[in-house]
Scaffold this motif. Structure first.
Motif, PDB file in Angstrom:
ATOM      1  N   SER A 185      21.432  40.084  10.007  1.00 22.76           N
ATOM      2  CA  SER A 185      21.071  41.036  11.052  1.00 22.76           C
ATOM      3  C   SER A 185      20.148  40.400  12.084  1.00 22.76           C
ATOM      4  N   ASP A 186      19.108  39.696  11.602  1.00 19.02           N
ATOM      5  CA  ASP A 186      18.143  39.102  12.523  1.00 19.02           C
ATOM      6  C   ASP A 186      18.747  37.957  13.325  1.00 19.02           C
ATOM      7  N   PHE A 187      19.620  37.165  12.697  1.00 17.99           N
ATOM      8  CA  PHE A 187      20.265  36.075  13.420  1.00 17.99           C
ATOM      9  C   PHE A 187      21.162  36.627  14.523  1.00 17.99           C
ATOM     10  N   THR A 188      21.886  37.696  14.212  1.00 21.57           N
ATOM     11  CA  THR A 188      22.757  38.318  15.217  1.00 21.57           C
ATOM     12  C   THR A 188      21.936  38.872  16.374  1.00 21.57           C
ATOM     13  N   LEU A 189      20.774  39.473  16.049  1.00 20.82           N
ATOM     14  CA  LEU A 189      19.880  39.976  17.093  1.00 20.82           C
ATOM     15  C   LEU A 189      19.357  38.838  17.964  1.00 20.82           C
ATOM     16  N   ALA A 190      18.968  37.716  17.328  1.00 20.56           N
ATOM     17  CA  ALA A 190      18.430  36.581  18.077  1.00 20.56           C
ATOM     18  C   ALA A 190      19.470  35.992  19.027  1.00 20.56           C
ATOM     19  N   LEU A 191      20.728  35.947  18.595  1.00 17.08           N
ATOM     20  CA  LEU A 191      21.793  35.433  19.456  1.00 17.08           C
ATOM     21  C   LEU A 191      21.869  36.211  20.765  1.00 17.08           C
ATOM     22  N   GLN A 192      21.651  37.518  20.657  1.00 15.17           N
ATOM     23  CA  GLN A 192      21.737  38.359  21.853  1.00 15.17           C
ATOM     24  C   GLN A 192      20.426  38.379  22.634  1.00 15.17           C
TER      25      GLN A 192
END
Length: 251
Positions: free
Chosen positions: A196-203
């Motif tokens: 979840s956090d990695f996906t958020l960081a990508l955006q």
């Protein structure tokens, strides 16, 4: 009461306990459904929006408190409350760093919980477990260095380069300690939280300009991770209480 009667009684108790836990979790499922129905990320930042976003995690905190008592305020329940604070902050883009701080505190509280006697495992010297740790830390380090060029291009690189590095350290540590507990729900919760956090960081740091259904993926995995950690903590308490009861019966 012979052993067969005792086993049947224990099965009924576990079944009844699981049903009660599901009932206590209904507010969580209802508030998650409300969040996605209103689709808060597309609404203007407001106190109401922050409340709707934080409601599912706060409902989990109340359930953990119900089962584990006030001591869990320095553990998973406290971590959930900190997470709710992070949820509220992330409604406003300019409070992103404050939201990170709240979530970092949540991971610290989760980590402390996973080190308590309720999660103690007698079989920690497993080569497979150490190999998993190696993979986990390599993945965490790889993700950070993948993000690093984009962090340097952020509006405040002097803040976000060390802040994201520290946050990555804490979430990988939390997931490593979750693996140490040998409890599948807790470990899965930590891994899903990382996704979840990695996906958020990508955006957030413009690694990808547009990720289709990216916000849906972030929030779905986030709420799932918190649910798994909360239920895993409750199950750990139940297992501890059951073990104490069996010891008392044998004595």
């Amino acid at each position: 009461m012979d052993i067969l009667d005792t086993d049947a009684y224990d099965k009924r108790q576990r079944r009844n306990t699981s049903c009660m836990l599901f009932l206590f979790l209904l507010p969580f499922f209802a508030s998650v459904a409300l969040y996605f129905y209103l689709w808060i990320p597309d609404s203007a930042p407001s106190i109401l929006a922050s409340g709707v976003k934080a409601a599912p995690v706060l409902s989990l905190a109340f359930v953990v408190l119900k089962y584990n008592g006030g001591r869990s305020l320095l553990g998973v329940a406290g971590g959930l409350v900190m997470s709710a604070g992070g949820d509220a902050c992330l409604i406003w883009p300019n409070l992103f760093l404050m939201g990170m701080i709240f979530f970092a505190l949540a991971h610290m509280l989760y980590s402390l919980t996973f080190l308590t006697s309720r999660y103690f495992s007698h079989s920690l010297s497993s080569c497979g477990l150490y190999f998993f740790y190696l993979l986990l830390w390599a993945a965490g380090g790889g993700i950070y260095f993948y993000l690093l060029p984009f962090l340097k291009k952020s509006p405040e690189p002097e803040v976000f380069v060390p802040a994201v590095g520290g946050y990555a350290l804490l979430i990988v540590l939390m997931t490593s300690l979750a693996a140490r507990t040998r409890r599948p729900l807790v470990l899965l919760g930590g891994l899903v939280f990382m996704v979840s956090d990695f996906t958020l960081a990508l955006q957030q740091f413009k690694v990808v300009e547009h990720l289709e259904h990216g916000k849906h993926l972030v929030m779905t995995t986030y709420y799932l991770a918190q649910l798994l950690i909360a239920v895993g903590d409750i199950k750990a308490t139940m297992a501890e209480q059951a073990e104490e009861l069996h010891k008392w019966k044998r004595s």
